[in-house]
Design an enzyme around this catalytic site. Sequence first.
Site, PDB file in Angstrom:
ATOM      1  N   ARG A  91      -5.428   8.666   1.151  1.00 31.01           N
ATOM      2  CA  ARG A  91      -5.164   7.225   1.099  1.00 31.01           C
ATOM      3  C   ARG A  91      -4.859   6.716   2.492  1.00 31.01           C
ATOM      4  O   ARG A  91      -4.112   7.336   3.247  1.00 31.01           O
ATOM      5  CB  ARG A  91      -3.996   6.917   0.169  1.00 31.01           C
ATOM      6  CG  ARG A  91      -3.666   5.432   0.180  1.00 31.01           C
ATOM      7  CD  ARG A  91      -3.257   4.917  -1.129  1.00 31.01           C
ATOM      8  NE  ARG A  91      -3.017   3.484  -1.050  1.00 31.01           N
ATOM      9  CZ  ARG A  91      -2.220   2.835  -1.851  1.00 31.01           C
ATOM     10  NH1 ARG A  91      -1.588   3.480  -2.795  1.00 31.01           N
ATOM     11  NH2 ARG A  91      -2.064   1.542  -1.733  1.00 31.01           N
ATOM     12  N   ARG A 101      -8.683   2.823  -4.964  1.00 31.87           N
ATOM     13  CA  ARG A 101      -7.843   3.712  -4.154  1.00 31.87           C
ATOM     14  C   ARG A 101      -7.913   5.131  -4.683  1.00 31.87           C
ATOM     15  O   ARG A 101      -8.029   5.345  -5.883  1.00 31.87           O
ATOM     16  CB  ARG A 101      -6.410   3.225  -4.095  1.00 31.87           C
ATOM     17  CG  ARG A 101      -5.768   3.099  -5.440  1.00 31.87           C
ATOM     18  CD  ARG A 101      -4.473   2.356  -5.374  1.00 31.87           C
ATOM     19  NE  ARG A 101      -4.759   1.016  -4.927  1.00 31.87           N
ATOM     20  CZ  ARG A 101      -3.858   0.087  -4.674  1.00 31.87           C
ATOM     21  NH1 ARG A 101      -2.609   0.352  -4.840  1.00 31.87           N
ATOM     22  NH2 ARG A 101      -4.200  -1.103  -4.282  1.00 31.87           N
ATOM     23  N   ASP A 104      -2.469   6.354  -5.863  1.00 32.82           N
ATOM     24  CA  ASP A 104      -1.364   5.404  -5.774  1.00 32.82           C
ATOM     25  C   ASP A 104      -0.178   6.028  -6.491  1.00 32.82           C
ATOM     26  O   ASP A 104      -0.296   6.415  -7.658  1.00 32.82           O
ATOM     27  CB  ASP A 104      -1.772   4.083  -6.430  1.00 32.82           C
ATOM     28  CG  ASP A 104      -0.753   2.978  -6.209  1.00 32.82           C
ATOM     29  OD1 ASP A 104      -0.037   3.004  -5.194  1.00 32.82           O
ATOM     30  OD2 ASP A 104      -0.681   2.069  -7.065  1.00 32.82           O
ATOM     31  N   ASP A 106       3.901   5.300  -7.346  1.00 34.98           N
ATOM     32  CA  ASP A 106       4.957   4.286  -7.349  1.00 34.98           C
ATOM     33  C   ASP A 106       6.201   4.816  -8.036  1.00 34.98           C
ATOM     34  O   ASP A 106       6.106   5.497  -9.064  1.00 34.98           O
ATOM     35  CB  ASP A 106       4.512   3.032  -8.105  1.00 34.98           C
ATOM     36  CG  ASP A 106       3.425   2.258  -7.393  1.00 34.98           C
ATOM     37  OD1 ASP A 106       3.528   2.083  -6.169  1.00 34.98           O
ATOM     38  OD2 ASP A 106       2.474   1.834  -8.068  1.00 34.98           O
TER      39      ASP A 106
END
Length: 167
Positions: A91, A101, A104, A106
């Site tokens: 990334r 992407r 990811d 989070d």
Amino acid sequence: MDEGSRFLKHLYAIGLGSNRRHHLFGSPRKLLAEALRELPGTLVVASHIITSRPIGPSQRDYANAAALVAANHEPPDFLRKLKAVERQFGRTCGGQRWSARVLDLDIILWSGGIWSGPGLLVPHPQMRQRRFVLGPVEQIAGGWRDPITNLSIRHLRARLDRPRAHD
């Protein structure tokens, strides 16, 4: 090592997503399976990997999952470690918001409750509106309560699914 340092201090609910093939791991689903092995801290449990429609301009479906991870890091340090894993999988920073992407990661929830600081808000500000987040988190921590609404993840997800009256 003293007695207290053997115990991990925090529990994190992490959201994982990918909608681009990886040159080594292949499909987004396979990439997420590999990324789960690279998360910092101790993996406690992971959800099933689901498929979801993209938000925003991306045309590719996402693979999404959630994981509970135990770690001794405070949220900003833990986020830095997650960003390092994202870079490890290719990334890059920048680009269009909500675009395709490779990975990811989070922080969705943290056992410490609420965290607010530069570049990081916990709980994740959009989690309450996203089935692709709440569904996987519900699989592994359905009873965990959102510290802002005091509703369980199970309840938040059910709210998204109930029909709404039109004004």
